[in-house]
Design a protein around this motif. Structure first.
Motif, short mmCIF file in Angstrom:
data_model
loop_
_atom_site.label_atom_id
_atom_site.label_comp_id
_atom_site.label_asym_id
_atom_site.label_seq_id
_atom_site.Cartn_x
_atom_site.Cartn_y
_atom_site.Cartn_z
N ARG A 28 0.83 -1.20 0.00
CA ARG A 28 0.00 0.00 0.00
C ARG A 28 0.86 1.25 0.00
NH1 ARG A 28 -3.74 1.98 4.96
NH2 ARG A 28 -1.65 2.51 5.68
N ASN A 29 1.90 1.26 0.82
CA ASN A 29 2.78 2.42 0.87
C ASN A 29 3.52 2.61 -0.45
OD1 ASN A 29 2.04 2.96 3.49
ND2 ASN A 29 3.74 1.81 4.41
N ARG A 30 3.92 1.49 -1.06
CA ARG A 30 4.61 1.58 -2.35
C ARG A 30 3.66 2.10 -3.42
NH1 ARG A 30 7.80 -3.66 -4.02
NH2 ARG A 30 8.95 -2.97 -2.17
N LYS A 31 2.38 1.64 -3.37
CA LYS A 31 1.37 2.10 -4.32
C LYS A 31 1.13 3.60 -4.15
CE LYS A 31 -2.32 1.32 -7.12
NZ LYS A 31 -2.28 0.71 -8.45
N ALA A 32 1.05 4.04 -2.89
CA ALA A 32 0.77 5.45 -2.62
C ALA A 32 1.88 6.35 -3.13
CB ALA A 32 0.55 5.66 -1.13
N SER A 33 3.11 5.84 -3.13
CA SER A 33 4.24 6.66 -3.57
C SER A 33 4.50 6.54 -5.07
CB SER A 33 5.51 6.27 -2.79
OG SER A 33 5.84 4.91 -3.04
N LEU A 62 -10.95 20.03 -13.57
CA LEU A 62 -10.00 19.37 -12.68
C LEU A 62 -8.73 20.18 -12.52
CD1 LEU A 62 -10.41 15.68 -13.91
CD2 LEU A 62 -11.16 16.60 -11.71
N THR A 63 -8.25 20.74 -13.63
CA THR A 63 -7.04 21.56 -13.58
C THR A 63 -7.25 22.79 -12.70
OG1 THR A 63 -6.33 20.83 -15.78
CG2 THR A 63 -5.42 22.90 -14.97
N LYS A 64 -8.42 23.40 -12.82
CA LYS A 64 -8.73 24.60 -12.04
C LYS A 64 -8.72 24.30 -10.54
CE LYS A 64 -12.22 28.23 -11.56
NZ LYS A 64 -13.52 28.75 -12.06
N SER A 65 -9.21 23.13 -10.16
CA SER A 65 -9.33 22.79 -8.74
C SER A 65 -8.12 22.07 -8.17
CB SER A 65 -10.57 21.92 -8.51
OG SER A 65 -11.75 22.62 -8.85
N PHE A 66 -7.40 21.31 -9.02
CA PHE A 66 -6.34 20.46 -8.49
C PHE A 66 -4.97 20.72 -9.12
CE2 PHE A 66 -10.35 18.19 -8.03
CZ PHE A 66 -10.32 17.86 -6.68
N GLY A 67 -4.88 21.60 -10.09
CA GLY A 67 -3.59 21.90 -10.70
C GLY A 67 -3.37 21.13 -11.99
N ASN A 68 -2.23 21.41 -12.63
CA ASN A 68 -1.96 20.88 -13.96
C ASN A 68 -1.32 19.50 -13.97
OD1 ASN A 68 -2.82 23.20 -15.47
ND2 ASN A 68 -0.99 24.26 -14.72
N ASP A 69 -0.86 19.03 -12.81
CA ASP A 69 -0.01 17.83 -12.81
C ASP A 69 -0.70 16.60 -12.24
OD1 ASP A 69 -0.19 18.88 -10.31
OD2 ASP A 69 1.94 18.69 -9.82
N LEU A 70 -2.01 16.45 -12.47
CA LEU A 70 -2.70 15.26 -11.97
C LEU A 70 -2.09 13.98 -12.52
CD1 LEU A 70 -6.53 16.10 -11.99
CD2 LEU A 70 -5.07 15.61 -10.02
N GLU A 71 -1.68 14.01 -13.78
CA GLU A 71 -1.15 12.81 -14.42
C GLU A 71 0.21 12.42 -13.86
OE1 GLU A 71 -1.81 12.43 -18.71
OE2 GLU A 71 -2.80 14.38 -18.64
N SER A 73 1.04 13.06 -10.51
CA SER A 73 0.96 13.14 -9.06
C SER A 73 1.13 11.76 -8.43
CB SER A 73 -0.40 13.72 -8.64
OG SER A 73 -0.58 15.02 -9.15
N GLU A 74 1.60 11.75 -7.17
CA GLU A 74 1.65 10.49 -6.44
C GLU A 74 0.22 10.01 -6.19
OE1 GLU A 74 3.83 10.89 -2.85
OE2 GLU A 74 5.79 10.83 -3.84
N LEU A 75 0.02 8.71 -6.34
CA LEU A 75 -1.32 8.16 -6.17
C LEU A 75 -1.87 8.45 -4.78
CD1 LEU A 75 -1.02 4.70 -7.98
CD2 LEU A 75 -1.78 6.89 -8.90
N GLY A 76 -0.99 8.45 -3.78
CA GLY A 76 -1.43 8.70 -2.42
C GLY A 76 -1.95 10.10 -2.20
#
Length: 256
Positions: A28-33, A62-71, A73-76
């Motif tokens: 789980r920790n590995r997945k989150a990172s 999504l970009t407006k609320s969460f930023g440009n780098d969703l793709e 981002s760390e899954l966690g």
């Protein structure tokens, strides 16, 4: 002091559960990172294939609320439940599902609100009502093919369906009744509200004005209208009458 002996099988099970728990925690920790490998957006089309909101619109929200780098981002760090809540605040979106698949792809699936009626009133307002009575703005992508209401329409309020006398409530109910009938839903294109709060139906074929009057005894009035069009009009012709009046009980009064 003599300590109680733990049976070997119980000790083995405890050790097994401990190892499994540690493996799950590490995974789980590995997945989150791990970083998201991509973003897939799907907007489910309406019954007619229309999209009032595009995949690009969803990405922009999504970009407006969460930023440009969703793709990237760390899954966690990806809060999929918050993404769903943010998207469902959009007036065109009925439901949003966000999830991460086994390949670390972030998926967004959007269900649109279904427009029921478009309102173009005397005050210059221009909006849709959906099947639940929610207000929707016009779409920049597509004009939904729905019945149009014009004239002296009561102003929209979120509780309009709960009011005792309200022309917008009557329009909503009339439209639902028309759409429940296979013949009428393809036949009526407009409902006009007069200054005396009476309703006039405008058909897609012919130049007649169908005077409904009030919304009382609606089913009976529409039943008479269907019988007249299906049995009388084929013999009289579609252009013979200027008005068809359903206000009077048990009658269809026509004027040339």
């Amino acid at each position: 002091m003599i300590f109680p002996r733990i049976p070997y099988t119980r000790l083995a099970w405890l050790l097994f559960l401990f190892i499994v728990g540690m493996i799950w925690l590490i995974a789980r920790n590995r997945k989150a990172s791990t970083f998201a490998e991509g973003l897939q957006v799907k907007v489910t089309a309406l019954a007619g294939g229309d999209k009032l909101i595009s995949e690009g619109d969803v990405r922009q929200a999504l970009t407006k609320s969460f930023g440009n780098d969703l793709e990237n981002s760390e899954l966690g760090s990806l809060d999929v439940e918050r993404m769903e809540r943010v998207l469902e605040m959009d007036p065109f979106i009925k439901n949003a599902d966000a999830y991460i698949d086994q390949n670390n792809q972030l998926h967004i699936v959007v269900e649109q609100r279904e427009p029921l009626l478009r309102v173009l009133d005397n005050q210059g307002n221009n909006y849709y009502l959906d099947a639940t009575g929610k207000k929707m703005p016009p779409s920049k992508n597509f004009a939904a093919r729905v019945i149009v209401a014009t004239g002296n329409v009561a102003p929209f309020t979120p509780e309009f369906r709960e009011k005792r006398k309200n022309s917008l409530k009557d329009l909503y109910n009339i439209t639902q009744t028309l759409l429940a009938d296979d013949f009428l839903k393809s036949f009526i294109q407009q409902i006009h509200v007069t200054n005396t709060s009476e309703f006039i139906l405008v058909p897609l074929i012919g130049d007649q004005k169908i005077i409904l009057g009030s919304a009382r005894k609606l089913e009976d009035k529409l039943k008479r209208l269907k019988i007249f069009y299906q049995q009388g009009m084929p013999y009289e012709g579609w252009t013979k009458y200027e008005t068809i009046n359903l206000k009077y009980t048990g009658q269809v009064v026509c004027k040339r």
